[in-house]
Enzyme design. Structure first.
Site, PDB file in Angstrom:
ATOM      1  N   TYR A  38       0.830  -1.119  -0.002  1.00 30.01           N
ATOM      2  CA  TYR A  38       0.094  -0.032   0.016  1.00 30.01           C
ATOM      3  C   TYR A  38       0.724   1.214   0.145  1.00 30.01           C
ATOM      4  O   TYR A  38       1.906   1.518  -0.850  1.00 30.01           O
ATOM      5  CB  TYR A  38      -1.001   0.019   1.118  1.00 30.01           C
ATOM      6  CG  TYR A  38      -2.062   0.645   1.011  1.00 30.01           C
ATOM      7  CD1 TYR A  38      -3.021   0.839  -0.135  1.00 30.01           C
ATOM      8  CD2 TYR A  38      -2.604   1.735   1.928  1.00 30.01           C
ATOM      9  CE1 TYR A  38      -4.184   1.566  -0.501  1.00 30.01           C
ATOM     10  CE2 TYR A  38      -3.719   2.828   1.618  1.00 30.01           C
ATOM     11  CZ  TYR A  38      -4.339   2.566   0.702  1.00 30.01           C
ATOM     12  OH  TYR A  38      -5.496   3.363   0.369  1.00 30.01           O
ATOM     13  N   LYS A  93     -21.218 -19.944  -9.960  1.00 31.09           N
ATOM     14  CA  LYS A  93     -20.330 -19.772 -11.054  1.00 31.09           C
ATOM     15  C   LYS A  93     -18.945 -19.367 -10.842  1.00 31.09           C
ATOM     16  O   LYS A  93     -18.197 -19.966 -11.609  1.00 31.09           O
ATOM     17  CB  LYS A  93     -21.072 -18.642 -11.743  1.00 31.09           C
ATOM     18  CG  LYS A  93     -20.806 -18.656 -13.538  1.00 31.09           C
ATOM     19  CD  LYS A  93     -21.675 -19.821 -13.833  1.00 31.09           C
ATOM     20  CE  LYS A  93     -21.514 -20.163 -15.509  1.00 31.09           C
ATOM     21  NZ  LYS A  93     -22.635 -19.431 -16.087  1.00 31.09           N
ATOM     22  N   GLU A 135     -25.435 -13.680 -16.700  1.00 36.14           N
ATOM     23  CA  GLU A 135     -25.683 -14.623 -16.229  1.00 36.14           C
ATOM     24  C   GLU A 135     -27.447 -14.392 -15.742  1.00 36.14           C
ATOM     25  O   GLU A 135     -27.795 -13.523 -15.146  1.00 36.14           O
ATOM     26  CB  GLU A 135     -25.017 -15.332 -15.124  1.00 36.14           C
ATOM     27  CG  GLU A 135     -25.744 -16.779 -14.777  1.00 36.14           C
ATOM     28  CD  GLU A 135     -25.047 -17.604 -15.440  1.00 36.14           C
ATOM     29  OE1 GLU A 135     -25.284 -19.037 -15.604  1.00 36.14           O
ATOM     30  OE2 GLU A 135     -24.072 -17.391 -16.543  1.00 36.14           O
ATOM     31  N   ALA A 197     -31.601 -19.221 -24.642  1.00 34.43           N
ATOM     32  CA  ALA A 197     -30.917 -20.271 -25.000  1.00 34.43           C
ATOM     33  C   ALA A 197     -31.311 -21.077 -26.262  1.00 34.43           C
ATOM     34  O   ALA A 197     -30.539 -21.429 -27.115  1.00 34.43           O
ATOM     35  CB  ALA A 197     -31.096 -21.417 -23.805  1.00 34.43           C
ATOM     36  N   ASN A 317     -22.943 -26.777 -19.160  1.00 37.72           N
ATOM     37  CA  ASN A 317     -22.221 -25.364 -19.444  1.00 37.72           C
ATOM     38  C   ASN A 317     -20.779 -25.260 -18.979  1.00 37.72           C
ATOM     39  O   ASN A 317     -19.710 -24.693 -19.629  1.00 37.72           O
ATOM     40  CB  ASN A 317     -22.890 -24.027 -19.268  1.00 37.72           C
ATOM     41  CG  ASN A 317     -24.021 -23.941 -20.036  1.00 37.72           C
ATOM     42  OD1 ASN A 317     -24.488 -24.816 -20.721  1.00 37.72           O
ATOM     43  ND2 ASN A 317     -24.623 -22.450 -19.977  1.00 37.72           N
TER      44      ASN A 317
END
Length: 407
Positions: A38, A93, A135, A197, A317
């Protein structure tokens, strides 16, 4: 089912709420470490990035991050339950991105009043990430949102419910048609469902050789045909000039059924109407359009795929999206174009034709697997997907001119 429900709730609550966390990647133990991490040390990369924005890839984790973003309007098969309710799915996900492609991911839920609000929110934060995975956004808004973001953003935008589903479906379909000895340019396809889809799947299959006029798409009102006046601009692309009106009409002599709709909508009697050696992709989750047990009892000449892991030929997927992004991130692609999608299709379908390693058989609880009716698509736990798909996508990005670097 009650036990599974409780197991799922416990899985998300313990040992700590949620499924993902952030970890430090550099030393942070001493005063010097903190001075470098930092103030004042952080000023040095700040100056470098200000002088050369591409240096953000050298000094930050932008190049290995994806934002998974939803508004919660189409959560799994549960519908419009709002942004906050979508968070477990978006965390899931993110877990898959990390597990399968070692990509760091941030789940973001957006509240908005208009489509423009959503687009502006995402576009304004997009540069923080290497890519954006949209999504669980309902149609037709998802088409408008994705198009607008692709136009405004300099990082890949990918609506997985559309394109991930389409890529995996196309890979499995090409292999299924090969096994059944059918010519893709001649097959007649019935698509039950007309949402994001469904439209993406059919568009990609057309890129693979299916003739648009051989597709019969159905929504809740029946066949999408040219004499209907209630079609949005996306359904109009599939308005068939036909006298067929019902599912039964469409199924007579059809070679392929693709279901992206709801459970138990295809009966045994309807399945009997299809041509010899049919291909049935019943992908409604968790319950398919027709149960595999019924389908196989009705037709012993079919190839069947579902979205479930407890049946052969799972259209999942996860075979696609982590590796699409891995390939795109590795070459700093500005977008995910059709060339990259088709490269993923080919990589996935080719992998199904290779000998299956023992580790994959063990992970899949299978004694043997070989290319054929019950194995037209790789298993999700196949570690070879990472190299095969990601490298094919990266090469396609370079060859098509959307890569930021060449490796």
């Amino acid at each position: 089912m009650t036990d599974f429900r409780q197991q799922a709730l416990d899985y998300h609550e313990y040992p700590s709420p949620g499924k993902i966390k952030m970890e430090i990647t550099t030393p942070a133990e001493t005063a010097k470490d903190l001075a470098l991490a930092y103030s004042p040390g952080v000023a040095e990369p700040v100056r470098e990035i200000a002088n050369n924005p591409d240096d953000v890839y050298r000094y930050t984790n932008k190049g290995n991050t994806v934002a998974v973003i939803s508004n919660g309007t189409a959560i799994l098969g549960l519908g419009n339950l709002g942004p906050l309710a979508s968070k477990p799915v978006m965390e899931g996900k993110s877990l898959l991105f990390k597990r399968f492609a070692n990509i760091d991911s941030f789940d973001i839920q957006v509240k908005h009043l208009t489509v423009d609000d959503f687009v502006n929110t995402v576009a304004n934060i997009a540069d923080s990430f290497g890519g954006i995975n949209l999504e669980d956004i309902k149609a037709p808004e998802c088409f408008v949102i994705e198009k607008a973001l692709i136009e405004r953003c300099k990082v890949p935008i990918f609506h997985d419910d559309q394109h991930g589903t389409a890529i995996v479906t196309a890979a499995g379909m090409l292999n299924a048609l090969e096994v059944q000895g059918k010519d893709i340019e001649q097959v007649k396809i019935v698509c039950l469902g007309a949402g994001a889809a469904a439209i993406a799947c059919m568009e990609l299959l057309i890129k693979c050789g299916v003739q648009r006029e051989n597709i019969y798409m159905l929504d809740r009102k029946g066949i999408v045909h040219t004499r209907r006046d209630d079609l949005n601009e996306y359904k109009k692309l599939f308005a068939n000039n036909t006298d067929k009106r019902t599912l039964e009409d469409a199924l007579k002599g059809a070679d392929v059924f693709v279901g992206v709709s709801g459970p138990d909508l295809l009966s045994a009697e309807q399945l009997k109407l299809m041509a010899p050696k049919p291909v049935v992709f019943a992908c409604s989750n968790p319950d398919p359009e027709i149960k595999p047990e019924i389908a196989h009892a009705t037709r012993d000449d079919l190839i069947m795929a579902t979205g479930r892991s407890d049946y052969p030929n799972q259209v999942n997927n996860v075979l696609c999206f982590p590796f699409i992004f891995r390939g795109a991130l590795d070459v700093r692609a500005k977008s995910i174009n059709i060339e990259m999608k088709l490269a993923a299709v080919e990589a996935i379908r080719k992998l199904a034709k290779l000998p299956v390693p023992e580790s994959v058989l063990a992970a899949s609880c299978e004694k043997e697997l070989s290319f054929g009716k019950d194995y037209i698509i790789p298993k999700p736990m196949d570690p070879r997907l990472l190299d095969h798909v990601a490298s094919a996508v990266a090469k396609a990005a370079i060859d098509s001119g959307v890569a930021g670097i060449e490796e």
